[in-house]
Structures are given as C-alpha cells and as structure tokens.
Design an enzyme around this catalytic site. Sequence first.
Site, short mmCIF file in Angstrom:
data_model
loop_
_atom_site.label_atom_id
_atom_site.label_comp_id
_atom_site.label_asym_id
_atom_site.label_seq_id
_atom_site.Cartn_x
_atom_site.Cartn_y
_atom_site.Cartn_z
CD GLU A 40 19.27 69.42 15.57
OE1 GLU A 40 20.04 69.11 15.91
OE2 GLU A 40 17.96 68.88 15.18
CD GLU A 52 18.32 64.76 13.10
OE1 GLU A 52 18.21 63.43 13.05
OE2 GLU A 52 17.79 65.42 13.94
N GLY A 111 15.11 63.64 19.80
CA GLY A 111 16.29 62.49 20.17
C GLY A 111 15.64 61.24 20.50
CB SER A 113 10.64 65.05 17.29
OG SER A 113 9.77 64.81 18.20
NE ARG A 120 11.64 70.24 25.81
CZ ARG A 120 12.05 69.98 24.33
NH1 ARG A 120 13.52 69.49 24.36
NH2 ARG A 120 11.27 69.99 23.48
CG ASP A 170 14.41 71.05 20.80
OD1 ASP A 170 15.21 71.19 19.98
OD2 ASP A 170 14.33 69.74 21.17
CB THR A 171 18.19 74.49 20.30
OG1 THR A 171 18.03 74.79 18.90
CG2 THR A 171 18.55 72.91 20.47
#
Length: 389
Positions: free
Chosen positions: A258, A270, A152, A150, A356, A277-278
């Site tokens: 996505e 995906e 990336g 997840s 993050r 998260d976005t």
Amino acid sequence: MVKKILLLGSGELGKEFVIAAQRLGQNTVAVDSYAGAPAMQVADAFEVINMLDGDALDSVVARHQPDLIVPEIEAIRTERFYEYEKQGIQVVPSAKAANFTMDRRAIRDLAAKDLGIRTAKYLYAGSLEEMYAVVKEVGMPCVVKPLMSSSGKGQSVIKCEADIEKAWNIAGSKGRGDSGDVIVEAFVKFTSEITLLTVTQKNGPTLFCPPIGHVQERGDYQQSWQPAAISDADVKAAQEMAEMVTRELGGAGLWGVEFFICEDGVVFSELSPRPHDTGMVTLAGTQNFSEFELHCRAVLGLSIPEITLERVGASAVILAQSEGSHPYFEGLEKAAIYPKSDLRLFGKPTSREYRRMGVTLAYNSIGTDVFTCVDQAKEMAALIRVKNK
C-alpha cells in the site's frame, strides 16, 4: 505433483485462494479459530485452533505434514515458522516475511531505517502515558494503529488531545496477537491511496499488477477499482519500493503493498505477504489472473509469463449492520439485474456491525471511465441487506 497446503486463517481471501488451489489439483487444509469459516467450506479438511498457541500450531503441522504453509492473517505464532522451514516445509512467502509483516514495527523499521524508503513520520508507544508524549512529538492529526491488526481493526485518528485515551483503548481492544504497543503515524496529505499487487516468483522476475485505487472508512476498504489513474513516474517509484522490500523479505507469492500518492511523490504505507482485500476487484476479471490465482501459481512455482489488464472494474463491500448468527441476504434479485456485474457472498456464520459479508463487482471494457464501475458496484451493494435468523 499434488501438494498439501496448510492455510492459516480461513476468511474470504483464504476461500478464494483455496478455490484457486483446487482448480490446480492441490490438497488444502483450512485452519481458523472458529468453525464454519469461509475457506473451511471449500477445503479438503479443516482444523479449529487458537493459532497464537504455538503448541496447538505445532500439533496441526505434525498431524497434517503439509508441503506448504500459507498464512492468511497476522494473529499466528509466526516465530514457529523458522522451525517449520528447517523441517523442509515451504512457508509462504518465507518465515522471515511472515514474521516481519505480522508486526508493524518490524516492517516499518525495515522500510524506513534499513532500506531508506519514504514513509510517514512515526513513533511507537507502549503505554497511555507514553502515547501522550509520542502524539505531542508526531503532531496532530495523527493515526494510531495496533502493531498487530488487519483490515483496519483498532485504527483511529487523533484530532485533539481528548481523542488520545480513546484511541489507545480502541487499539488495545481491537488489535490481534499479544503485543499491546501501538504505532503513531503523522497524517499524510495524500491525493489518493493505492495497492500495488506485487508477485515474486521462484524462477522468474518480480511482476506488478496495474495499480488499484481504494477508499477507506473506519480503517477498512469500502470500494476498490483497477486501474488507478496515477502518473507513470509514481507507478515506477511504487514498483521500485515494492521490489526493494519484497526482495529483502524473500520468498515467492503475491504481496499487497500500500502507498499514499501525494503531490510531491509516493509514500510507503503498509505491506501484506498475501492477497489483499482491495485486490478482490480482480475477481471482476480485470486481469488475466486474479490475485488469488497469481498467489497460488507463485507459491507452487508455476510460471507467470505476464500480467495483463483485460478490462476495467470495481468492487464494493457488503456490510452487516448488526450482530447475529445464521446471516442471510435480501435484495440479491435487485442487484443481479445490473449488466457486466457479479458478486461474492462469503458465507461467514455470524455477523456484527460493519463486518464484511460480501462484495459486488462491476466491469467494462478498457477505456471506459472506471468510476462508472465504482458507482455501479456501490449501487448494487446498497441494494443488498444482511439479515439474521
């Protein structure tokens, strides 16, 4: 009625979900593989286990007897979910959805082969030797991802033959779960990337949020904004694809779907069966409900009459630069002077390079150029530094 919600995965997205659930009077138990995870800090109770250990997972479920199980990550022994559903526990959005979306092979084959949805050309590899052959067939440049990961993690781009072994090793070291296979995707020439937050309801129509644009680096999102400027035809195509996949997987909840927006149309990328998260940009009040509030309402069966755009907004990530423990932040007083802004610090107990640690948020009235918000959020994030004691 008060429900007991077992949250599997307790990162920053889980934290915001727990807050949303508690505002609706629900009881939450946060589970993760390490103590002090963000959602544990606000939940009613917590457990620390390896969620890939099926027996440990069974034990936690038996001990807490939840009404709902809400997965927040992929690295879970999700095949146990079918048994939990038989016991009368609501798995969000469904046991089938959690199993399919945990594995990129299952969800990609469902979309491309079973539903006929347009995707990038792709093949799988289970060994380095096989990967050389697959890359040759898919062509370069191409993108390599672990079947389980997840945000990336484990993702890389192959531009020449010398990159192949490196990409294989990155995928093997950064992927989650116990599958060592990878998916190799042809590089898509896109004009933009979007996330279409999609809400399936127990007793109501499927709803869509205004599309969210985003920029990625190292396979992880850096900034997101809402709304993304794409054509009505592309919005409609993305909505149709999202509804097809979510209907096939079943259940109620919010999904992050996505897409690549290309000159010749929309390409499915995906899908995650949970807040994305976005979608943290919705914490800037861009919608009448944030993505976390939408997810909570949907899984509880509460009606969502509509989703409306209230203002434009953007988010930018605050990243750690080094590994350490007991992180703290410098520069908050500088970032706080910006008008029409906010920020979220996640409370993670440790840091590492590129982890993050928070997000900055900027917003303005509808009709304002959303990229002025992106610029402001980026400026704010650049002022904040993550330090370690």
